[in-house]
Write a protein that holds these residues in place. Sequence first.
Motif, PDB file in Angstrom:
ATOM      1  N   GLN A  89     -22.593  46.334 -90.756  1.00 29.74           N
ATOM      2  CA  GLN A  89     -23.066  47.710 -90.853  1.00 29.74           C
ATOM      3  C   GLN A  89     -23.879  47.950 -92.114  1.00 29.74           C
ATOM      4  N   THR A  90     -23.735  47.072 -93.106  1.00 31.23           N
ATOM      5  CA  THR A  90     -24.531  47.184 -94.329  1.00 31.23           C
ATOM      6  C   THR A  90     -25.759  46.281 -94.286  1.00 31.23           C
ATOM      7  N   GLY A  91     -26.006  45.644 -93.149  1.00 32.18           N
ATOM      8  CA  GLY A  91     -27.198  44.816 -92.987  1.00 32.18           C
ATOM      9  C   GLY A  91     -26.999  43.337 -93.191  1.00 32.18           C
ATOM     10  N   VAL A  92     -25.761  42.916 -93.393  1.00 38.96           N
ATOM     11  CA  VAL A  92     -25.471  41.500 -93.619  1.00 38.96           C
ATOM     12  C   VAL A  92     -25.185  40.822 -92.284  1.00 38.96           C
ATOM     13  N   GLU A  93     -25.800  39.692 -92.034  1.00 42.16           N
ATOM     14  CA  GLU A  93     -25.482  38.894 -90.847  1.00 42.16           C
ATOM     15  C   GLU A  93     -24.175  38.161 -91.101  1.00 42.16           C
ATOM     16  N   ALA A  94     -23.194  38.361 -90.229  1.00 42.39           N
ATOM     17  CA  ALA A  94     -21.869  37.782 -90.452  1.00 42.39           C
ATOM     18  C   ALA A  94     -21.306  37.247 -89.145  1.00 42.39           C
TER      19      ALA A  94
END
Length: 279
Positions: A89-94
């Motif tokens: 949700q903060t833009g990090v690919e996880a």
Amino acid sequence: MPTLASGPRPEPHQHRRMAESFGVDPERYDRTRPPYPDTVIARITAAGPGPDFLDVGCGTGIVARQLRAVGRTVLGIEPDPRMAEFARQTGVEAEVATFEAWEPASRTFNAVVSGTAWHWVDPVAGAAKAARVLRPGGVLAPFGHVYELPAALADALTAAYLQVAPDAPLRLGSPPGVSMLDAYRGLYDKAADGIREAGGFCEPDLWREDWERSYTREELLDLLRTSGGLSSLRPGQVAEVLKDLGAAIDQLGGDVTLPYATWGLTAVRTGEPPRQPGP
């Protein structure tokens, strides 16, 4: 930092319940856990020979966002789906997996980093996995920070914790007579031993950076709720611990400045293959 109780001493990575307890409130975790000093991020990015970073135990994406802000491409690996979803949700690919079980699918990286999470990874299997996904010349860089409470607060926290959870497998605090800031080095000594045993790396370079951060009463209580020792307790137990700790903070005047140490190591991938695990 939690330390193990007396008796048999399983390693932190064997405490899967505690390792995956931080996702009980990802928003609080992300809000209260401080970012890493710019000097630490600069050290890590200078060690990495290229832009592609793998963040092991990425949590809510604190490290990943700092690395992205200085131009790195970051893939996060996180075993707790709640934490991974917050990071996304903060833009990090996880991707959701333990690092040991994660499937790289032929992807390789310039750096494998881990912010205050490598002690939840098997030190030998993790280093061997890092060696397999790093390009030659790439760097493995686990690091993490730890704070030290004033003695009065540390004593109050330990007493309250032991009162509500006397049979818990982990205890809070450092060994008697040892600074928490110094004791935290032990996690990175173990990481270095794991790297040496796995093979495929140059000799690890151990380092430390000291800094401090000030907290109000409520900020400090909020931070402590995210510690491994408290995040695995029941809500009623947490409330009891925080009540006693809040009273101790009031005795100190309400505002507290904590010394921090960030310990870490860097190990450069060689052209040699990692050792294969035994049967």
